[in-house]
Design a protein around this motif. Structure first.
Motif, short mmCIF file in Angstrom:
data_model
loop_
_atom_site.label_atom_id
_atom_site.label_comp_id
_atom_site.label_asym_id
_atom_site.label_seq_id
_atom_site.Cartn_x
_atom_site.Cartn_y
_atom_site.Cartn_z
N ILE A 116 -36.45 -6.85 19.61
CA ILE A 116 -37.01 -6.06 18.51
C ILE A 116 -36.38 -4.68 18.48
N LYS A 117 -36.25 -4.08 19.66
CA LYS A 117 -35.65 -2.74 19.78
C LYS A 117 -34.22 -2.75 19.23
N MET A 118 -33.44 -3.78 19.60
CA MET A 118 -32.05 -3.88 19.15
C MET A 118 -31.96 -4.15 17.65
N LEU A 119 -32.85 -4.99 17.14
CA LEU A 119 -32.83 -5.29 15.70
C LEU A 119 -33.18 -4.05 14.89
N ARG A 120 -34.14 -3.25 15.38
CA ARG A 120 -34.49 -2.00 14.70
C ARG A 120 -33.28 -1.06 14.67
N ARG A 121 -32.59 -0.99 15.82
CA ARG A 121 -31.42 -0.11 15.91
C ARG A 121 -30.31 -0.59 14.97
N LEU A 122 -30.13 -1.91 14.88
CA LEU A 122 -29.12 -2.47 13.97
C LEU A 122 -29.42 -2.04 12.54
N LYS A 123 -30.70 -2.10 12.19
CA LYS A 123 -31.11 -1.72 10.84
C LYS A 123 -30.79 -0.25 10.58
N GLU A 124 -31.12 0.61 11.56
CA GLU A 124 -30.80 2.04 11.44
C GLU A 124 -29.29 2.24 11.27
N LEU A 125 -28.53 1.58 12.13
CA LEU A 125 -27.07 1.72 12.08
C LEU A 125 -26.50 1.19 10.79
N GLY A 126 -27.04 0.07 10.33
CA GLY A 126 -26.58 -0.52 9.08
C GLY A 126 -26.71 0.46 7.94
N GLY A 127 -27.85 1.13 7.88
CA GLY A 127 -28.08 2.13 6.84
C GLY A 127 -27.11 3.28 6.95
N ARG A 128 -26.90 3.70 8.19
CA ARG A 128 -26.01 4.83 8.41
C ARG A 128 -24.58 4.46 8.06
N LEU A 129 -24.16 3.26 8.45
CA LEU A 129 -22.79 2.84 8.16
C LEU A 129 -22.56 2.68 6.67
N SER A 188 -15.28 9.11 12.81
CA SER A 188 -15.74 8.93 14.17
C SER A 188 -17.16 8.37 14.18
N LEU A 189 -17.98 8.83 13.25
CA LEU A 189 -19.34 8.30 13.13
C LEU A 189 -19.26 6.82 12.79
N GLY A 190 -18.38 6.46 11.87
CA GLY A 190 -18.21 5.07 11.49
C GLY A 190 -17.74 4.22 12.65
N ALA A 191 -16.75 4.70 13.39
CA ALA A 191 -16.20 3.94 14.51
C ALA A 191 -17.25 3.80 15.62
N ALA A 192 -17.98 4.87 15.90
CA ALA A 192 -19.01 4.83 16.94
C ALA A 192 -20.12 3.86 16.54
N GLY A 193 -20.52 3.93 15.27
CA GLY A 193 -21.56 3.03 14.77
C GLY A 193 -21.10 1.59 14.83
N GLN A 194 -19.86 1.36 14.45
CA GLN A 194 -19.28 0.02 14.45
C GLN A 194 -19.27 -0.54 15.88
N ALA A 195 -18.89 0.30 16.84
CA ALA A 195 -18.84 -0.13 18.25
C ALA A 195 -20.24 -0.46 18.76
N ILE A 239 -24.53 -4.48 20.26
CA ILE A 239 -25.86 -5.06 20.00
C ILE A 239 -25.74 -6.54 19.64
N LEU A 240 -24.79 -6.87 18.78
CA LEU A 240 -24.60 -8.28 18.39
C LEU A 240 -24.21 -9.13 19.60
N ALA A 241 -23.38 -8.58 20.48
CA ALA A 241 -22.98 -9.30 21.69
C ALA A 241 -24.20 -9.53 22.59
N ALA A 242 -25.07 -8.51 22.69
CA ALA A 242 -26.28 -8.64 23.52
C ALA A 242 -27.22 -9.70 22.95
N LEU A 243 -27.36 -9.72 21.62
CA LEU A 243 -28.22 -10.72 20.98
C LEU A 243 -27.66 -12.13 21.22
N LYS A 244 -26.33 -12.25 21.22
CA LYS A 244 -25.71 -13.56 21.50
C LYS A 244 -25.98 -13.97 22.94
N ARG A 245 -25.88 -13.01 23.88
CA ARG A 245 -26.18 -13.33 25.29
C ARG A 245 -27.63 -13.79 25.43
N MET A 246 -28.52 -13.19 24.62
CA MET A 246 -29.93 -13.58 24.64
C MET A 246 -30.07 -15.04 24.20
#
Length: 111
Positions: free
Chosen positions: A8-21, A51-58, A63-70
């Motif tokens: 849930i924490k990671m999905l929330r963060r993805l949503k935040e990052l998605g908006g920012r990106l 740099s914000l874009g690259a950092a967000g992308q990374a 996060i996607l890799a962690a969700l796949k490991r899950m």
């Protein structure tokens, strides 16, 4: 925290990052079909946004890799040494693929 809690924490963060990106892409006048490297070449004068874009992308990639490991049942274990990652570390960095010892070794090599 259970794996569900980290998810849930990671999905929330993805949503935040998605908006920012999306905001960054809009600022750069980007087309969604272009990748970030092409944009960097075209928009050299807008380093802050890049740099914000690259950092967000990374971060999104981590996060996607962690969700796949899950999904694969490998979450919470270091991808390098196989040791269990401490709950304290996952609470701060739920997407981390490395235990503290391996992460420290990587930092030492970079310095």
């Amino acid at each position: 925290m259970s794996h569900h809690g980290y998810k849930i924490k990671m999905l929330r963060r993805l949503k935040e990052l998605g908006g920012r990106l999306e905001h960054v892409e809009a600022e750069l006048g980007a087309e969604h079909s272009k990748d970030w490297e092409e944009l960097a070449v075209e928009r050299e004068g807008e380093e802050v946004l890049e740099s914000l874009g690259a950092a967000g992308q990374a971060e999104i990639a981590r996060i996607l890799a962690a969700l796949k490991r899950m999904t694969d049942g490998e979450y919470g274990y270091c991808v390098e040494c196989g040791a269990e990652i401490a709950a304290e570390r996952l609470n701060v960095l739920p997407e981390t693929p490395l235990c503290h010892a391996c992460a420290s070794r990587h930092e030492a090599h970079r310095a």
